[in-house]
Motif scaffolding. Structure first.
Motif, PDB file in Angstrom:
ATOM      1  N   THR A 373       3.369 -10.172 -13.773  1.00  0.00           N
ATOM      2  CA  THR A 373       4.312 -10.558 -12.931  1.00  0.00           C
ATOM      3  C   THR A 373       5.761 -10.067 -13.235  1.00  0.00           C
ATOM      4  OG1 THR A 373       4.162 -12.780 -13.322  1.00  0.00           O
ATOM      5  CG2 THR A 373       2.705 -12.026 -11.625  1.00  0.00           C
ATOM      6  N   ASP A 374       5.963 -10.501 -14.406  1.00  0.00           N
ATOM      7  CA  ASP A 374       7.501 -10.495 -14.907  1.00  0.00           C
ATOM      8  C   ASP A 374       7.986  -8.907 -14.621  1.00  0.00           C
ATOM      9  OD1 ASP A 374       7.881 -12.996 -15.423  1.00  0.00           O
ATOM     10  OD2 ASP A 374       7.797 -12.868 -17.610  1.00  0.00           O
ATOM     11  N   MET A 375       7.179  -8.003 -15.322  1.00  0.00           N
ATOM     12  CA  MET A 375       7.499  -6.426 -15.019  1.00  0.00           C
ATOM     13  C   MET A 375       7.534  -6.315 -13.473  1.00  0.00           C
ATOM     14  SD  MET A 375       5.926  -3.223 -16.875  1.00  0.00           S
ATOM     15  CE  MET A 375       6.884  -3.259 -18.251  1.00  0.00           C
ATOM     16  N   LEU A 376       6.751  -6.540 -12.741  1.00  0.00           N
ATOM     17  CA  LEU A 376       6.732  -6.411 -11.451  1.00  0.00           C
ATOM     18  C   LEU A 376       7.913  -6.842 -10.556  1.00  0.00           C
ATOM     19  CD1 LEU A 376       2.830  -6.921 -10.200  1.00  0.00           C
ATOM     20  CD2 LEU A 376       3.907  -4.789 -10.816  1.00  0.00           C
ATOM     21  N   LYS A 382      10.919  -1.615 -10.749  1.00  0.00           N
ATOM     22  CA  LYS A 382      11.301  -1.286  -9.374  1.00  0.00           C
ATOM     23  C   LYS A 382      12.011   0.190  -9.080  1.00  0.00           C
ATOM     24  CE  LYS A 382      12.609  -3.179  -4.870  1.00  0.00           C
ATOM     25  NZ  LYS A 382      13.284  -4.280  -4.121  1.00  0.00           N
ATOM     26  N   ASP A 383      13.012   0.037 -10.185  1.00  0.00           N
ATOM     27  CA  ASP A 383      13.759   1.189  -9.819  1.00  0.00           C
ATOM     28  C   ASP A 383      13.605   2.656 -10.745  1.00  0.00           C
ATOM     29  OD1 ASP A 383      15.437  -0.055  -8.471  1.00  0.00           O
ATOM     30  OD2 ASP A 383      16.763  -0.792  -9.924  1.00  0.00           O
ATOM     31  N   VAL A 394       8.817   5.045  -6.525  1.00  0.00           N
ATOM     32  CA  VAL A 394       7.196   4.854  -6.060  1.00  0.00           C
ATOM     33  C   VAL A 394       6.977   3.167  -6.249  1.00  0.00           C
ATOM     34  CG1 VAL A 394       6.495   7.092  -6.391  1.00  0.00           C
ATOM     35  CG2 VAL A 394       6.154   5.503  -8.012  1.00  0.00           C
ATOM     36  N   ASN A 395       7.655   2.606  -6.940  1.00  0.00           N
ATOM     37  CA  ASN A 395       7.233   1.322  -7.320  1.00  0.00           C
ATOM     38  C   ASN A 395       7.707   0.413  -6.203  1.00  0.00           C
ATOM     39  OD1 ASN A 395       5.887   1.764  -9.475  1.00  0.00           O
ATOM     40  ND2 ASN A 395       7.716   1.557 -10.911  1.00  0.00           N
ATOM     41  N   GLU A 396       8.706   0.851  -5.406  1.00  0.00           N
ATOM     42  CA  GLU A 396       9.058   0.239  -4.034  1.00  0.00           C
ATOM     43  C   GLU A 396       7.997   0.141  -3.122  1.00  0.00           C
ATOM     44  OE1 GLU A 396      13.604   1.235  -3.988  1.00  0.00           O
ATOM     45  OE2 GLU A 396      12.580   2.007  -2.855  1.00  0.00           O
ATOM     46  N   ILE A 397       7.166   1.183  -3.252  1.00  0.00           N
ATOM     47  CA  ILE A 397       5.605   1.013  -2.447  1.00  0.00           C
ATOM     48  C   ILE A 397       4.692   0.311  -3.202  1.00  0.00           C
ATOM     49  CG2 ILE A 397       4.019   2.618  -1.248  1.00  0.00           C
ATOM     50  CD1 ILE A 397       6.880   2.803  -0.312  1.00  0.00           C
ATOM     51  N   THR A 398       4.414   0.389  -4.322  1.00  0.00           N
ATOM     52  CA  THR A 398       3.390  -0.042  -4.880  1.00  0.00           C
ATOM     53  C   THR A 398       3.526  -1.515  -5.350  1.00  0.00           C
ATOM     54  OG1 THR A 398       4.134   0.669  -7.204  1.00  0.00           O
ATOM     55  CG2 THR A 398       2.668   1.929  -6.071  1.00  0.00           C
ATOM     56  N   ILE A 399       4.582  -2.007  -5.602  1.00  0.00           N
ATOM     57  CA  ILE A 399       4.696  -3.384  -6.040  1.00  0.00           C
ATOM     58  C   ILE A 399       4.453  -4.454  -5.044  1.00  0.00           C
ATOM     59  CG2 ILE A 399       6.453  -5.177  -6.739  1.00  0.00           C
ATOM     60  CD1 ILE A 399       7.824  -3.038  -8.242  1.00  0.00           C
ATOM     61  N   PRO A 400       4.653  -4.119  -3.784  1.00  0.00           N
ATOM     62  CA  PRO A 400       4.422  -5.282  -2.558  1.00  0.00           C
ATOM     63  C   PRO A 400       2.936  -5.192  -2.476  1.00  0.00           C
ATOM     64  CG  PRO A 400       6.309  -4.339  -1.973  1.00  0.00           C
ATOM     65  CD  PRO A 400       5.886  -3.510  -3.287  1.00  0.00           C
ATOM     66  N   VAL A 401       2.153  -3.998  -2.659  1.00  0.00           N
ATOM     67  CA  VAL A 401       0.802  -3.895  -2.517  1.00  0.00           C
ATOM     68  C   VAL A 401       0.032  -4.832  -3.614  1.00  0.00           C
ATOM     69  CG1 VAL A 401      -1.454  -2.407  -2.338  1.00  0.00           C
ATOM     70  CG2 VAL A 401       1.032  -1.815  -1.492  1.00  0.00           C
ATOM     71  N   ALA A 402       0.583  -4.711  -4.838  1.00  0.00           N
ATOM     72  CA  ALA A 402       0.033  -5.428  -6.063  1.00  0.00           C
ATOM     73  C   ALA A 402       0.102  -6.813  -5.985  1.00  0.00           C
ATOM     74  CB  ALA A 402       0.849  -5.022  -7.323  1.00  0.00           C
ATOM     75  N   GLU A 403       1.350  -7.268  -5.315  1.00  0.00           N
ATOM     76  CA  GLU A 403       1.441  -8.559  -5.435  1.00  0.00           C
ATOM     77  C   GLU A 403       0.623  -9.208  -4.206  1.00  0.00           C
ATOM     78  OE1 GLU A 403       5.867  -9.050  -7.171  1.00  0.00           O
ATOM     79  OE2 GLU A 403       5.720  -8.612  -5.123  1.00  0.00           O
TER      80      GLU A 403
END
Length: 458
Positions: A373-376, A382-383, A394-403
């Motif tokens: 979670t700290d890295m997410l 994110k950037d 792309v992590n702007e897309i993937t992070i919310p899904v993972a969380e």
């Protein structure tokens, strides 16, 4: 995790073990044994070079990309323990080897990498071959990981924790932005729009396919079903002799009917994934988009001719506003019941990716999608810009899904179930077969097999 997950059903053919066959070192009552021998690994053979002599060794089996760098970092920064690492095979071959050591009651590593979908097999039945890490206080670290992967290592149980999560695979959509732009078609956000985009592309003169439904798909179908609220498998480590199987539900029927219809319209291909033809179709623009886990980037960008920069990542299409975030893949560190010094093995499992530097190696060199979670939550993650995706963050897309992913269950005989899934779904989607009849047959086949293996089916 990535490629291992894709090969799971093929490689793990010898993986399934019945309840009756489960043997090994677990004490009466099913709990895995705790050992304290600090010298048993003194002469263990390692694939890596141990820099600090005379220090207690902990043996590890793993195939994570860049794991050598992570192991070297651990050994350089620790004076109390040294990791003795071996690649015992990727996915299925490692599980087969572990099964063989269970039967022999010797030969397993102290710590092994396991995909979440493989873990139930090794805690099912009368004995558990993975150590419950709760006894070492690992339950205090729940907040360090996403909810979905925590579910993966607890297996719907609040009584035990059987692994240290490492990575996961948020479900997303890969889009050939050049194709959609050329034909002036909107990138879909819902499954209804997805189907319409295929029709619009075809009407505009696009001679490829909207996407591909791969007959050899396994976990990807579970993710598609989960989007419809259909969790077809139920299993809890707290009731290791019981399973739930339910394919012939409205959610599963709806999903398969949707894809069957797209195939009948000629909008979707049915080429097996990860084959030469599939690779060519992905890179040539014959597929306008593809729905898969985020780790697919690491696979396709390594193929010949893959440096096109034509792909972009989007959130996977949804059915409605209530569609849940889903996942495909991921793995964890598990401590085996044959660990020579169980607490030392736990420390290694906890600390191998315990530092920010080790986590960064996993993400940048190994291509892992982190479960930490700290890295997410960090701006740096994110950037991160992905050059393969044209510099997209792309992590702007993937992070919310993972969380947002909450987890779902797998069976203690997942390999067999996957094989039967492939047969049934191919008859439905690829061949246009009767949906309810084939799903009933699949339920019956899996129910019968579960009972033969000694499980009670609910």
């Amino acid at each position: 995790m990535n490629k291992a997950n894709k090969a799971f059903a093929v490689l793990a053919a010898a993986m399934t073990v019945s309840i009756a066959a489960c043997g090994g070192g677990s004490p009466e009552g099913g709990a895995a044994a705790v050992h304290t021998d600090k010298t048993a690994n003194d002469n263990a053979e390692c694939q890596n070079t141990i820099p600090k002599k005379g220090v207690q060794k902990v043996t590890v089996w793993a195939w994570y990309p860049a794991i050598e760098k992570v192991v070297d970092l651990y050994n350089e920064t620790h004076d109390d323990l040294q990791v003795c690492w071996t690649n015992a095979g990727q996915g299925g071959p490692e599980y087969t080897k572990f099964n063989n050591t269970i039967k022999a009651k010797t030969g397993a590593a102290d710590v092994i990498q396991l995909e979440y979908e493989a873990m139930p097999q090794f805690v099912a039945g009368k004995e558990k071959h993975l150590v419950d890490l709760k006894q070492f206080g690992f339950d205090e670290h729940k907040a360090d990981y996403t909810e979905g992967v925590w579910n993966g290592v607890t297996m719907d149980s609040d009584t035990g924790i059987y692994g240290v999560p490492v990575d996961l695979g948020p479900f997303v959509m890969y889009v050939r932005q050049d194709v959609f732009d050329k034909y002036n078609v909107k990138v879909p956000t819902t499954w209804d729009e997805f189907a319409q985009a295929g029709r619009d592309l075809k009407a505009a003169g696009y001679d490829g396919y909207l996407s591909d439904w791969a007959p050899n798909g396994t976990a990807v179908n579970l993710a598609l079903f989960a989007q419809k609220g259909a969790n077809v498998y139920q299993y809890s480590a707290s009731e290791p002799d019981k399973v739930g199987i339910d394919f012939n539900s409205k959610g599963v029927q709806d999903v398969l009917r949707f894809w069957q219809g797209l195939v009948k319209e000629g909008l979707v291909d049915t080429t097996d994934a990860n084959t030469t033809d599939w690779n060519t179709n992905m890179l040539s623009g014959k597929y306008a988009c593809y729905v898969q886990a985020s780790w697919l980037t690491g696979y396709i960008q390594g193929l010949d001719g893959s440096d096109t920069g034509a792909f972009r990542m989007y959130k996977a299409p949804v059915w409605d506003d209530a569609t849940p975030d889903v996942n495909q893949g991921g793995s964890a560190w598990a401590v085996t019941d044959q660990a020579k010094d169980t607490e030392a093995a736990y420390k290694v499992a906890r600390e191998l990716f315990g530092s920010k530097e080790a986590q960064q190696i996993g993400v940048t060199d190994g291509g892992l999608f982190p479960a930490w979670t700290d890295m997410l939550q960090s701006d740096a993650f994110k950037d991160m810009a992905d050059s393969f995706m044209g510099g997209q963050k792309v992590n702007e897309i993937t992070i919310p899904v993972a969380e947002g992913y909450r987890g779902y269950s797998f069976l203690p005989f997942q390999t067999y179930a996957y094989d039967e899934q492939v047969k049934a779904f191919s008859k439905i989607v690829k061949d246009g077969g009767a949906i309810e009849d084939n799903l009933n047959s699949l339920d019956d086949t899996l129910d019968k097999y579960a009972k033969q293996q000694g499980f009670t089916v609910e």
